[in-house]
Each structure stands twice: as structure tokens, then as C-alpha cells.
Design a protein around this motif. Structure first.
Motif, PDB file in Angstrom:
ATOM      1  N   ALA A   1       0.832  -1.206   0.000  1.00  0.00           N
ATOM      2  CA  ALA A   1       0.000   0.000   0.000  1.00  0.00           C
ATOM      3  C   ALA A   1       0.868   1.258   0.000  1.00  0.00           C
ATOM      4  O   ALA A   1       0.561   2.242  -0.694  1.00  0.00           O
ATOM      5  CB  ALA A   1      -0.932   0.003   1.207  1.00  0.00           C
TER       6      ALA A   1
ATOM      7  N   TRP B   1      -4.408   4.915  -0.567  1.00  0.00           N
ATOM      8  CA  TRP B   1      -3.331   3.952  -0.363  1.00  0.00           C
ATOM      9  C   TRP B   1      -2.543   4.235   0.906  1.00  0.00           C
ATOM     10  O   TRP B   1      -2.214   3.285   1.654  1.00  0.00           O
ATOM     11  CB  TRP B   1      -2.393   3.950  -1.571  1.00  0.00           C
TER      12      TRP B   1
ATOM     13  N   TYR C   1      -6.411   8.826  -4.774  1.00  0.00           N
ATOM     14  CA  TYR C   1      -5.707   7.551  -4.715  1.00  0.00           C
ATOM     15  C   TYR C   1      -4.589   7.593  -3.670  1.00  0.00           C
ATOM     16  O   TYR C   1      -4.340   6.609  -2.953  1.00  0.00           O
ATOM     17  CB  TYR C   1      -5.116   7.196  -6.078  1.00  0.00           C
TER      18      TYR C   1
END
Length: 297
Positions: A73, A275, A271
Motif C-alpha cells: 500500500a 493507499w 488515490y
């Protein structure tokens, strides 16, 4: 009597006469265990000793396997940071192209590969007898932010018309702009079919490949869903050069120009948050599970 005693002794020696109970007990207590019994006892003891070691190995493997989640991640979040920088540079470059002063259309069509979205100027006249229609389309409202569709969201078509450039001696394709569905037929907008020679400014557009779920072009019905410049050029006899006419090309009763969508999606910030948030959450759970494990676990 002596003969009887001697016979019993011989039978015991031969194994045909059972040994006394005391002798059996002494043999069991004093004699070493049989090899098979000793192996089974040893195996049970080693299995009991190996069980904690096996569990420890499994816990260690699981620990490092689960660590891959926050690490992955974090890597994806960092990659999105780089993608965001790239997208911002691309948007800035695109805006500088769109806002640049128009230049004459290059005589060499190979130069157009590096000029997409660059305004160019041409002079010539339209051939309305060979119009092409890109549909369905919704109108980009020039009064709104560049690239945004009209609040009315009316369905219609883009009118693509061959344009003979008098200064270069070539015929190109020009997207004159949007017309509503009821005005696709040129007989309904004769006032907008200008015949005289005009000066035109438009943005260079390159050919497209068909995207997933987009229908195939249908030249027989004159329905075009994406810009296939080679096919359009074959149908009209023009060169595979395509311009989006700007809004100033609009004439009363004609298509509404300025239909170039110049916006680029930039969702990389979302995004990045997603993450890095996943990385933080899974890192906390991993730390709590394997580092700050409660006593006895």
C-alpha cells in the motif's frame, strides 16, 4: 521325583513350560523394552517437542506475509504521488498549448503529430456535400469552464466537413461543431451552410482508436463514433488532417464551434489518500498483533 523335576526343567528350557509369575514380573521390570515400543515412545516425545517449533515457524511466516499489505500500500501511494506530478505537468502543458497563439497549418502533415491541441489557422471553403456526423454527442458549453458539457445535455452530433485550404492546396477535415439531433439533416440549417471563403482557427486533433464498449463506425449510415482519420479521409477524399473549429467559427443557424474537450482527469490525490490510509491502518493492526502482543498469546 528326581525324574519329574528334571523333566520340568527340560520343558522350561525348551519354552514348553510357562515360567513362574515372579520370573515374568522380574523380566518385565528389569529387562529393556522391545525396540518397537522404544521407537513409539521416542516418536511421541519428539512430536510433542516439535509442535511448539512448528507453530512458531507458522507464526513467523504469517507475520512477514501480512507485512506485505502495508508495504505494498505504501508503494502504491508513493507511485500515485509520482503520477500526480506527471499529470499536473501534462495539464500545464496542455493549457499552454490551448492558450497559445494560432500558427499557420504546417505544409508537412508529419509535423502535426507533435501539435495536438495546438491552434492553427487556415483559409478556404467548405464542401457541405460530404458532411460526416459523429454521434451521439453532447454540446460543450463555451460559456462554462473549458471542456465541460452543457447543462442542458442535449443529444446531437458533431458535423465534420471537408475544408479545402486555398493557401496550401489540400483538403482537410474540420469539426464545425455541435448540432442537436433535430438539426443533423443539413436541409434544416441551410442558413448556416456558408459557401464563401473564410478564415478559420481550429485545434489539431489526431486519430483515435476505438475504446472498449464504443460501437464500430458505420460509414454506410454515416455514423461515426470515434475519429478514424484514415477511414474518414477515404470516404470524403480529404487528407487525414483533422481540426476542431473554435467557437468564433460559429455562424447563425450553423453548428456551435468550440467543442474540444481539453480537460484531463486528475484523481491521483484521492488515490494517494486511499493507499496511504490503507498503509497506516494495516501497519497499526500488524504492529498490535505481532509487536505489542499481549502476554500469553
Amino acid at each position: 521325583m528326581a525324574v519329574v523335576v528334571r523333566s520340568v526343567g527340560l520343558l522350561r528350557a525348551a519354552g514348553a513350560w510357562p515360567a513362574p509369575a515372579g520370573a515374568v514380573r522380574r523380566r518385565l521390570l528389569g529387562a529393556p523394552a522391545r525396540p518397537g515400543v522404544a521407537w513409539r515412545l521416542s516418536r511421541c516425545g519428539s512430536s510433542a517437542a516439535e509442535a511448539p517449533a512448528t507453530k512458531a515457524e507458522e507464526d513467523s511466516f504469517l507475520q512477514w506475509l501480512l507485512l506485505l499489505i502495508p508495504v505494498t500500500a505504501f508503494g502504491l501511494g508513493t507511485w500515485q504521488v509520482q503520477r500526480r506530478k506527471w499529470k499536473l505537468r501534462l495539464i500545464a502543458e496542455l493549457e499552454s498549448r490551448v492558450m497559445a497563439e494560432p500558427i499557420p497549418l504546417p505544409a508537412d502533415s508529419a509535423e502535426l503529430k507533435d501539435l495536438e491541441y495546438r491552434p492553427v489557422k487556415v483559409r478556404g471553403h467548405f464542401d457541405h456535400s460530404k458532411e460526416l456526423y459523429m454521434m451521439p454527442r453532447t454540446m460543450v458549453d463555451p460559456a462554462r469552464e473549458a471542456g465541460q458539457i452543457s447543462s442542458l445535455a442535449e443529444s446531437g452530433a458533431y458535423v465534420v466537413t471537408p475544408f479545402h485550404c486555398s493557401d496550401l492546396g489540400v483538403t482537410i477535415l474540420v469539426n464545425r461543431g455541435f448540432v442537436p439531433k433535430k438539426k443533423v439533416n443539413p436541409d434544416t440549417r441551410k442558413k448556416g451552410q456558408i459557401e464563401e471563403e473564410v478564415d478559420l482557427v481550429g485545434m489539431v486533433r489526431l486519430t483515435e482508436t476505438r475504446k472498449p464498449f464504443v460501437p464500430e463506425n458505420n460509414p454506410e449510415r454515416n455514423h461515426w463514433h470515434y475519429r478514424d482519420l484514415e477511414a474518414m479521409a477515404r470516404v470524403t477524399g480529404a487528407d487525414p488532417i483533422f481540426l476542431d473549429a473554435d467557437f468564433r467559427s460559429t455562424v447563425p443557424g450553423g453548428p456551435v464551434g468550440g467543442q474540444t474537450r481539453v480537460t484531463l482527469r486528475n484523481e491521483h490525490t484521492q488515490y494517494i489518500i486511499t493507499w496511504y490510509g490503507l498503509c497506516a491502518a494495516t501497519s497499526y493492526l500488524w504492529f498490535k498483533k505481532f509487536i505489542r502482543r499481549a502476554p500469553g498469546m
